[in-house]
Structures are given as structure tokens and as C-alpha cells.
Design a protein around this motif. Structure first.
Motif, PDB file in Angstrom:
ATOM      1  N   THR A 175       7.454   5.303  -7.254  1.00  0.00           N
ATOM      2  CA  THR A 175       7.223   3.908  -7.628  1.00  0.00           C
ATOM      3  C   THR A 175       7.036   3.798  -9.133  1.00  0.00           C
ATOM      4  N   PRO A 176       7.753   2.862  -9.775  1.00  0.00           N
ATOM      5  CA  PRO A 176       7.543   2.651 -11.217  1.00  0.00           C
ATOM      6  C   PRO A 176       6.102   2.227 -11.502  1.00  0.00           C
ATOM      7  N   ARG A 177       5.620   2.586 -12.659  1.00  0.00           N
ATOM      8  CA  ARG A 177       4.222   2.335 -13.024  1.00  0.00           C
ATOM      9  C   ARG A 177       3.858   0.853 -12.972  1.00  0.00           C
ATOM     10  N   ALA A 178       4.722  -0.020 -13.478  1.00  0.00           N
ATOM     11  CA  ALA A 178       4.420  -1.456 -13.478  1.00  0.00           C
ATOM     12  C   ALA A 178       4.307  -1.992 -12.049  1.00  0.00           C
ATOM     13  N   ALA A 179       5.205  -1.569 -11.182  1.00  0.00           N
ATOM     14  CA  ALA A 179       5.150  -2.007  -9.786  1.00  0.00           C
ATOM     15  C   ALA A 179       3.897  -1.477  -9.098  1.00  0.00           C
ATOM     16  N   LEU A 189       6.571 -10.309  -7.412  1.00  0.00           N
ATOM     17  CA  LEU A 189       6.654  -9.572  -8.672  1.00  0.00           C
ATOM     18  C   LEU A 189       6.764  -8.071  -8.418  1.00  0.00           C
ATOM     19  N   ALA A 190       5.980  -7.557  -7.477  1.00  0.00           N
ATOM     20  CA  ALA A 190       6.052  -6.130  -7.148  1.00  0.00           C
ATOM     21  C   ALA A 190       7.434  -5.770  -6.609  1.00  0.00           C
ATOM     22  N   VAL A 191       8.006  -6.645  -5.777  1.00  0.00           N
ATOM     23  CA  VAL A 191       9.345  -6.399  -5.234  1.00  0.00           C
ATOM     24  C   VAL A 191      10.368  -6.398  -6.361  1.00  0.00           C
ATOM     25  N   ARG A 192      10.227  -7.313  -7.284  1.00  0.00           N
ATOM     26  CA  ARG A 192      11.181  -7.412  -8.408  1.00  0.00           C
ATOM     27  C   ARG A 192      11.104  -6.181  -9.331  1.00  0.00           C
ATOM     28  N   LEU A 193       9.931  -5.604  -9.470  1.00  0.00           N
ATOM     29  CA  LEU A 193       9.745  -4.448 -10.341  1.00  0.00           C
ATOM     30  C   LEU A 193      10.119  -3.125  -9.669  1.00  0.00           C
ATOM     31  N   THR A 194      10.393  -3.167  -8.377  1.00  0.00           N
ATOM     32  CA  THR A 194      10.682  -1.967  -7.599  1.00  0.00           C
ATOM     33  C   THR A 194      12.183  -1.866  -7.332  1.00  0.00           C
ATOM     34  N   PRO A 195      12.766  -0.682  -7.441  1.00  0.00           N
ATOM     35  CA  PRO A 195      14.177  -0.524  -7.048  1.00  0.00           C
ATOM     36  C   PRO A 195      14.377  -0.938  -5.583  1.00  0.00           C
ATOM     37  N   ARG A 196      15.451  -1.638  -5.333  1.00  0.00           N
ATOM     38  CA  ARG A 196      15.695  -2.218  -4.007  1.00  0.00           C
ATOM     39  C   ARG A 196      15.631  -1.192  -2.858  1.00  0.00           C
ATOM     40  N   PRO A 197      16.290  -0.030  -2.963  1.00  0.00           N
ATOM     41  CA  PRO A 197      16.217   0.927  -1.843  1.00  0.00           C
ATOM     42  C   PRO A 197      14.784   1.412  -1.574  1.00  0.00           C
ATOM     43  N   LEU A 198      14.012   1.575  -2.637  1.00  0.00           N
ATOM     44  CA  LEU A 198      12.626   2.027  -2.475  1.00  0.00           C
ATOM     45  C   LEU A 198      11.803   0.979  -1.734  1.00  0.00           C
ATOM     46  N   TRP A 199      11.959  -0.292  -2.105  1.00  0.00           N
ATOM     47  CA  TRP A 199      11.209  -1.357  -1.436  1.00  0.00           C
ATOM     48  C   TRP A 199      11.651  -1.510   0.017  1.00  0.00           C
ATOM     49  N   TRP A 245       0.836  -1.200   0.000  1.00  0.00           N
ATOM     50  CA  TRP A 245       0.000   0.000   0.000  1.00  0.00           C
ATOM     51  C   TRP A 245       0.873   1.254   0.000  1.00  0.00           C
ATOM     52  N   LYS A 246       1.923   1.245   0.821  1.00  0.00           N
ATOM     53  CA  LYS A 246       2.831   2.385   0.868  1.00  0.00           C
ATOM     54  C   LYS A 246       3.586   2.533  -0.455  1.00  0.00           C
ATOM     55  N   LEU A 247       3.917   1.411  -1.074  1.00  0.00           N
ATOM     56  CA  LEU A 247       4.572   1.440  -2.379  1.00  0.00           C
ATOM     57  C   LEU A 247       3.653   2.045  -3.431  1.00  0.00           C
TER      58      LEU A 247
END
Length: 108
Positions: free
Chosen positions: A31-35, A75-85, A23-25
């Protein structure tokens, strides 16, 4: 028997943390659009009373929840930059006791 209950509670608490992090992501502007799309889909599926396979079907009913939600989170974690997640996970763990307000969910 108590160990099994404790394990289930620990997994449920971890799943709640993941959903809060999603939810925070979704709400974060970087946050990238796909994530963002994957995050809202997983949240909608997790909170929706409608399942792909109904729960009254003995094994498959629960199995879809046990497979689809963790795969969506992965999948959401993979599509998100690591520091952001990682930052969203830290926020979710810090605010685990206070759930976000989802007024639109009350109308469903």
C-alpha cells in the motif's frame, strides 16, 4: 417502510465492508504511504466516539459522518492502485462475517 429499513441495512453492510477493506489496505505491505495514512485516519474517525460536529446537533451531527467517511474512503481508493484495492475488497467481502481484532481499540 420495510424497504427503507432494508436499504439502511444494505448501506450499513456495505460501509462495514469498506471499513474492513480499509483495514486490510492499511495492513498490506504494498500500500502506498499516502493511502495508508488516509485509511488509518478514516478508520480512526469512523471508530472514534469523538466527532468533529457532535451528534446532538440536529442535522449537522449526522451529516459529518455521512460526508466525511465516504469521502475518506473515496480518497483512499483514489490513492491506491486499482488491482490492490480490488483485491482488498474481495478479501473484505469474503471475511465480512469475521471482523478483524482491534485490541488497541478496546483500550480507548
Amino acid at each position: 417502510m420495510k424497504i427503507v429499513r432494508l436499504f439502511r441495512f444494505a448501506n450499513a453492510a456495505r460501509l462495514a465492508t469498506w471499513l474492513i477493506a480499509l483495514w486490510k489496505l492499511f495492513k498490506h505491505p504494498d500500500t502506498p504511504r499516502a493511502a495508508r495514512w488516509v485509511a488509518i485516519f478514516v478508520l480512526g474517525y469512523a471508530l472514534s466516539p469523538i466527532d468533529l460536529i457532535p451528534d446532538f446537533i440536529p442535522v449537522l451531527g449526522q451529516l459529518d459522518d455521512l460526508i466525511l467517511i465516504p469521502l475518506g474512503v473515496a480518497l483512499a481508493v483514489r490513492l491506491t492502485p486499482r488491482p490492490l484495492w480490488e483485491a482488498r475488497m474481495r478479501e473484505a467481502e469474503a471475511s465480512r462475517e469475521k471482523l478483524p481484532r482491534l485490541w488497541w481499540g478496546a483500550g480507548c
